[in-house]
Design a protein around this motif. Structure first.
Motif, short mmCIF file in Angstrom:
data_model
loop_
_atom_site.label_atom_id
_atom_site.label_comp_id
_atom_site.label_asym_id
_atom_site.label_seq_id
_atom_site.Cartn_x
_atom_site.Cartn_y
_atom_site.Cartn_z
N GLY A 169 -2.00 11.95 -6.58
CA GLY A 169 -2.27 12.93 -7.63
C GLY A 169 -2.44 12.30 -9.00
N SER A 170 -1.93 11.09 -9.19
CA SER A 170 -2.06 10.37 -10.46
C SER A 170 -2.49 8.94 -10.17
N PRO A 171 -3.72 8.74 -9.74
CA PRO A 171 -4.15 7.42 -9.28
C PRO A 171 -4.00 6.35 -10.36
N LEU A 172 -3.35 5.25 -9.96
CA LEU A 172 -3.24 4.07 -10.81
C LEU A 172 -2.37 4.29 -12.05
N ILE B 225 -9.44 10.01 -15.67
CA ILE B 225 -10.84 9.76 -16.02
C ILE B 225 -11.75 10.49 -15.04
N ASP B 226 -12.70 11.21 -15.58
CA ASP B 226 -13.73 11.84 -14.75
C ASP B 226 -14.76 10.77 -14.41
N THR B 227 -14.67 10.24 -13.19
CA THR B 227 -15.51 9.10 -12.82
C THR B 227 -16.99 9.45 -12.73
N SER B 228 -17.32 10.74 -12.72
CA SER B 228 -18.74 11.12 -12.69
C SER B 228 -19.43 10.76 -14.01
N ARG B 229 -18.65 10.47 -15.05
CA ARG B 229 -19.22 10.12 -16.36
C ARG B 229 -19.16 8.62 -16.64
N GLU B 230 -18.90 7.82 -15.61
CA GLU B 230 -18.87 6.36 -15.76
C GLU B 230 -20.22 5.77 -15.36
N ASP C 278 -19.81 -1.57 -18.85
CA ASP C 278 -19.44 -0.29 -18.25
C ASP C 278 -18.92 0.62 -19.35
N LEU C 279 -19.29 1.89 -19.28
CA LEU C 279 -18.82 2.84 -20.28
C LEU C 279 -18.49 4.18 -19.65
N LEU C 280 -17.75 4.96 -20.40
CA LEU C 280 -17.37 6.32 -20.01
C LEU C 280 -17.88 7.28 -21.08
N LEU C 281 -18.72 8.21 -20.67
CA LEU C 281 -19.21 9.21 -21.61
C LEU C 281 -18.14 10.26 -21.88
N THR C 282 -18.11 10.79 -23.08
CA THR C 282 -17.19 11.87 -23.42
C THR C 282 -17.62 13.15 -22.70
N ARG C 283 -16.73 14.14 -22.70
CA ARG C 283 -17.00 15.37 -21.97
C ARG C 283 -18.29 16.05 -22.41
N HIS D 39 -17.11 5.42 -24.52
CA HIS D 39 -16.08 4.41 -24.70
C HIS D 39 -16.38 3.23 -23.78
N ILE D 40 -16.22 2.03 -24.31
CA ILE D 40 -16.39 0.82 -23.49
C ILE D 40 -15.24 0.71 -22.50
N ILE D 41 -15.58 0.43 -21.24
CA ILE D 41 -14.57 0.15 -20.23
C ILE D 41 -14.47 -1.35 -19.98
N ASP D 42 -15.64 -2.01 -19.86
CA ASP D 42 -15.61 -3.43 -19.52
C ASP D 42 -16.97 -4.05 -19.79
N PHE D 43 -16.98 -5.39 -19.87
CA PHE D 43 -18.20 -6.19 -19.91
C PHE D 43 -18.19 -7.12 -18.70
#
Length: 342
Positions: free
Chosen positions: A121-124, A177-182, A239-244, A250-254
């Motif tokens: 229910g709370s991954p990672l 994190i909503d992974t559909s926006r990654e 890698d980035l995550l778009l806001t809602r 937001h940058i996640i990684d290079f």
């Protein structure tokens, strides 16, 4: 034409978290970096088995020894090496207190393949040093970062490093994190040429033309204003995550432009062959149907690294979350026993 530029060890180090985070912290997830990690911690990560160091839990350790186990005191076998990291525990607890919960990674790799060891229910989500250690010890991915030979595999090592490679622990502020926006973005010759969905599930909204146009515009603007002038190499991925509202990111990684980086819905051959006409770029790829060959089917991601056969006995008659929680507790109880906890 070679698919990949020849990278030096220094080129690779530019992609470790501590090398770029401070430059991009304003547009990244809040994080704490702990470095360097000592040789004893490296030995712990490399040791056989999954167990937590002494004192890393937030509750007093309870011995699992019963009165009938007293005969074990005469066992002539060598006791297992004990591990304890009180200073590191304290730093992790400070980060957890500041952020509420953390998600760990090392220099380059995160333990996503070990998400099964914590409640589903709370991954990672880590709320104690023991949680952090369990994720790292259960992960195959992070082993890449432990050994410098694997980190610099295939590199041109003729140029000396400015400083020796050292292991670092990154604690990111945890939130769902909503992974559909990654998305993973591919930059070649300092041009954003491709964008790929990261999560291999089918999402209806990602196939709406208006939504795609909005996401491409937001990613293009973010890259041009935040990344393009602040990244030194001309070939890389990020890698980035778009806001809602799909307007910011937001940058996640290079990651380097190298075989070690997953091109996801592209191939590197495709990316190399993309026409450099800026009017048609970037090419945007998502899972366009449930039948897409890359779409996640019934098998869970990273299933090869999930539950050992002997652990399945714990799961009889339980739903997934109850099973995962009890497995987590069983691993910790076993660890305390093996480490001689009182």
């Amino acid at each position: 034409m070679s698919l990949f530029p020849k990278l030096t060890q220094q080129d690779i180090l530019a992609f470790q978290f501590s090398s770029w985070y401070h430059q991009f912290s304003r547009v990244s997830i809040k994080s704490t970096i702990i470095r360097p990690l000592g040789e004893d911690f490296i030995r712990y990560l490399s040791a056989d088995g999954v167990f937590v160091p002494e004192g890393s839990e937030d509750i007093p350790a309870q011995s699992s020894l019963s009165d009938d186990d007293g005969d074990d005191e005469d066992d002539d076998s060598d006791p297992p090496e004990r591990y304890a990291f009180p200073e590191l525990d304290a730093k992790i607890r400070i980060a957890i207190k500041e952020y509420g919960a953390v998600f760990p990674k090392l220099n380059f790799s995160s333990p996503k393949d070990a998400s099964w060891v914590l409640p589903a229910g709370s991954p990672l989500k880590c709320t104690s040093p023991a949680d952090v250690y369990l994720l790292l010890k259960s992960s195959d991915f992070v082993q890449h970062d432990v050994n410098a030979d694997s980190v610099f595999e295939g590199c041109d090592d003729s140029a000396a490093l400015d400083s020796p490679y050292s292991l670092e622990l990154v604690l990111k502020k945890w939130y769902h994190i909503d992974t559909s926006r990654e998305f993973r973005c591919f930059v070649r010759n300092n041009m954003l040429i491709g964008i790929s969905q990261r999560d291999c599930n089918f999402y209806d909204f990602l196939n709406e033309q208006g939504t795609q146009k909005k996401m491409i515009q937001a990613i293009n603007l973010f890259w041009d204003s935040e990344v393009r002038q602040n990244w030194s190499s001309k070939d890389y991925t990020f890698d980035l995550l778009l806001t809602r509202d799909l307007s910011r990111a937001h940058i996640i990684d290079f990651n380097p432009w190298a075989p070690r980086t997953d091109p996801l819905l592209f191939t590197f051959e495709e990316l190399i062959d993309i026409d450099g006409n800026e009017a048609t770029l970037p090419i945007f790829k998502v899972i366009d149907s449930r039948a897409h060959p890359a779409a996640t089917q019934n098998a869970p991601v990273h299933q090869h690294n999930m539950v050992p056969l002997e652990a399945l006995a714990l799961g009889s008659g339980r739903d997934l979350e109850d099973f995962t929680r009890e497995l987590h507790e069983e691993i910790k109880r076993t660890a305390v026993h093996d480490q001689g906890g009182k």
